[in-house]
Design a protein around this motif. Structure first.
Motif, PDB file in Angstrom:
ATOM      1  N   LEU A 320       0.835  -1.197   0.000  1.00  0.00           N
ATOM      2  CA  LEU A 320       0.000   0.000   0.000  1.00  0.00           C
ATOM      3  C   LEU A 320       0.873   1.251   0.000  1.00  0.00           C
ATOM      4  O   LEU A 320       1.930   1.287   0.641  1.00  0.00           O
ATOM      5  N   THR A 321       0.408   2.272  -0.705  1.00  0.00           N
ATOM      6  CA  THR A 321       1.091   3.563  -0.724  1.00  0.00           C
ATOM      7  C   THR A 321       0.165   4.613  -0.119  1.00  0.00           C
ATOM      8  O   THR A 321      -0.932   4.856  -0.637  1.00  0.00           O
ATOM      9  N   VAL A 322       0.596   5.189   0.993  1.00  0.00           N
ATOM     10  CA  VAL A 322      -0.179   6.253   1.633  1.00  0.00           C
ATOM     11  C   VAL A 322       0.153   7.556   0.927  1.00  0.00           C
ATOM     12  O   VAL A 322       1.310   7.999   0.935  1.00  0.00           O
ATOM     13  N   HIS A 323      -0.816   8.145   0.283  1.00  0.00           N
ATOM     14  CA  HIS A 323      -0.558   9.355  -0.511  1.00  0.00           C
ATOM     15  C   HIS A 323      -1.482  10.506  -0.104  1.00  0.00           C
ATOM     16  O   HIS A 323      -1.646  11.468  -0.848  1.00  0.00           O
ATOM     17  N   SER A 324      -2.086  10.389   1.075  1.00  0.00           N
ATOM     18  CA  SER A 324      -2.935  11.483   1.558  1.00  0.00           C
ATOM     19  C   SER A 324      -2.881  11.507   3.082  1.00  0.00           C
ATOM     20  O   SER A 324      -2.475  10.536   3.717  1.00  0.00           O
ATOM     21  N   LYS A 325      -3.293  12.608   3.635  1.00  0.00           N
ATOM     22  CA  LYS A 325      -3.243  12.746   5.096  1.00  0.00           C
ATOM     23  C   LYS A 325      -4.258  11.833   5.793  1.00  0.00           C
ATOM     24  O   LYS A 325      -4.069  11.476   6.956  1.00  0.00           O
ATOM     25  N   ILE A 326      -5.324  11.516   5.104  1.00  0.00           N
ATOM     26  CA  ILE A 326      -6.331  10.596   5.646  1.00  0.00           C
ATOM     27  C   ILE A 326      -6.388   9.391   4.707  1.00  0.00           C
ATOM     28  O   ILE A 326      -6.751   9.525   3.534  1.00  0.00           O
TER      29      ILE A 326
END
Length: 426
Positions: A320-326
């Motif tokens: 998974l790639t976290v690309h946002s603050k939420i």
């Protein structure tokens, strides 16, 4: 079609449940003919009533019967839908299943809440009771049919369930109502027909009020069943008293399943499972698999679990790639959430990882994840379905269980991490 002898009678006004639409299961036989006539002349149902006739294509006159039913509904100004089915078998259970499949499809196409009305009467109910008695049954089977029911997702109401057949025959005569005569209903080689034409008349000959008295017995048993269900309760899991005998526990689990609208397995399988529960060592979890559910015994309780979640292969890896603050990630086993100032973070999520250790906040040493999950009371069916969350190949969390390093990272980035497991309980 036949006409019954003339004796005046009026069927009482039906007390119907709330619904946007009412569909009469109209076979064209005497019982459904009487019910349709009564409802057609019941003003509150104006523009809410229709009929459905299922053509099984078994009898040579099946097509003609369908035409007669349509014609009779037209006379009453009631819409009638004819469904043609192709049953693979001609036994009663197979025909019933095909019939209700067709009815369910029709009801699903109607807007709003729809109630199916059937013409089952007191004699039908007693036939069912006696039929089950001869086959061997428990308390549930001896309570017969109920006024309200549910089958294949269909809401069913039986307005004539307390009305004897004799009154229906008198009503038919009083109103000169015609009905279809299926000669197979007189074939006493079928068990139900034998009960109808041989056994029930013998009871009535012995005592004129025999059917009413059997009906009273049925009602007493229903009251006893209602009390038993209240005492057993509807909680999942079901707590097991180790002092129960295996027969007592089997009976209680049987009724617990029916209360939860889960079909119990046969008595032999259920008895084997409850016996295993009562004799199980603390590290054992006896289980029982059925189509609708899986029962697992754990910590002196029986859990009814969703079988679809237990059959998913838990040997998975997700990058998974976290690309946002939420950030939210949904999975069959639950939902992972991360709120952070960091907008670039790569996570690897695995399930059912063996041999891992984790160092929890405030602890000096690493501990085996397997032991920690057991100590914290995570149910065994969830342990292999918790996410093992990695960053750069370092284990950060297992479900809600977090590492010291992960907590430091969360604090530094003013972040919040959460894992909400799917509800495995039915």
């Amino acid at each position: 079609m036949e006409r019954s002898p003339n004796r005046p009678i009026i069927l009482k006004k039906p007390s119907l449940p709330e619904a946007a639409h009412y569909v009469v299961a109209f076979s064209g036989g005497s019982d459904s003919a009487a019910l349709l006539h009564r409802l057609a002349h019941y003003p509150p149902l104006n523009n809410k009533l229709s009929a459905i006739h299922v053509n099984h294509q078994i009898h040579p006159d099946s097509d003609q019967w369908a035409k007669n039913c349509t014609r009779q509904c037209q006379q009453y100004g009631i819409p009638c839908v004819v469904k043609v089915v192709n049953p693979k078998k001609s036994d009663e259970n197979s025909l019933r299943e095909e019939r209700y499949k067709a009815i369910a499809q029709h009801i699903d196409s109607l807007p709003g809440k729809t109630c199916l009305l059937t013409a089952h009467h007191l004699n039908d109910d007693i036939e069912t009771l006696l039929f089950r008695l001869l086959r061997g049954t428990g308390l549930n089977g001896l309570t017969g049919m109920t006024a309200y029911g549910d089958y294949m997702g269909i809401n069913i109401y039986r307005p004539l369930i307390d009305t004897p057949k004799s009154l229906i025959n008198q009503y038919l005569a009083e109103h000169n109502i015609l009905w279809l005569d299926d000669s197979s209903n007189r074939d006493t080689s079928y068990d139900r027909n034998y009960i109808r034409h041989k056994i029930i008349p013998a009871f009535s000959h012995l005592r004129p009020d025999a059917l009413q008295r059997i009906g009273d017995t049925r009602d007493h048993l229903k009251n006893s069943l209602a009390l038993l269900e209240q005492l057993i309760g509807n909680h999942n899991p079901f707590t097991v008293n180790p002092d129960f005998s295996k027969q007592t526990l089997t009976t209680m689990v049987y009724h617990w399943l029916t209360i939860r609208k889960l079909t119990p397995v046969n008595h032999k399988r259920l008895l084997s499972f409850t016996s295993a529960c009562l004799s199980a060592e603390s590290d054992k979890q006896p289980s029982l698999k059925a189509k609708q559910y899986v029962l697992v015994f754990w910590q002196q309780a029986i859990y009814a679990l969703r079988p679809n979640l237990l059959t998913i292969d838990s040997r998975q890896t997700h990058r998974l790639t976290v690309h946002s603050k939420i950030f939210h990630w949904h999975h069959e086993f639950g939902r992972l959430s991360l709120q952070s100032r960091a907008t670039k973070l790569k996570l690897t999520v695995k399930f059912n990882v063996r041999g891992e250790k984790i160092k929890r906040p405030g602890h000096k040493h690493h501990q085996r994840v397997k032991e920690l999950l057991r100590e914290t009371g995570v149910p065994p069916w969830q342990r292999q379905r918790l996410p093992y969350v990695y960053v750069n190949d370092q284990l950060m969390a297992v479900g809600q269980l977090q590492s010291d390093h992960w907590q430091q990272w969360l604090t530094a980035h003013e972040a919040e991490y959460d894992w909400q497991s799917t509800n495995f309980l039915l």
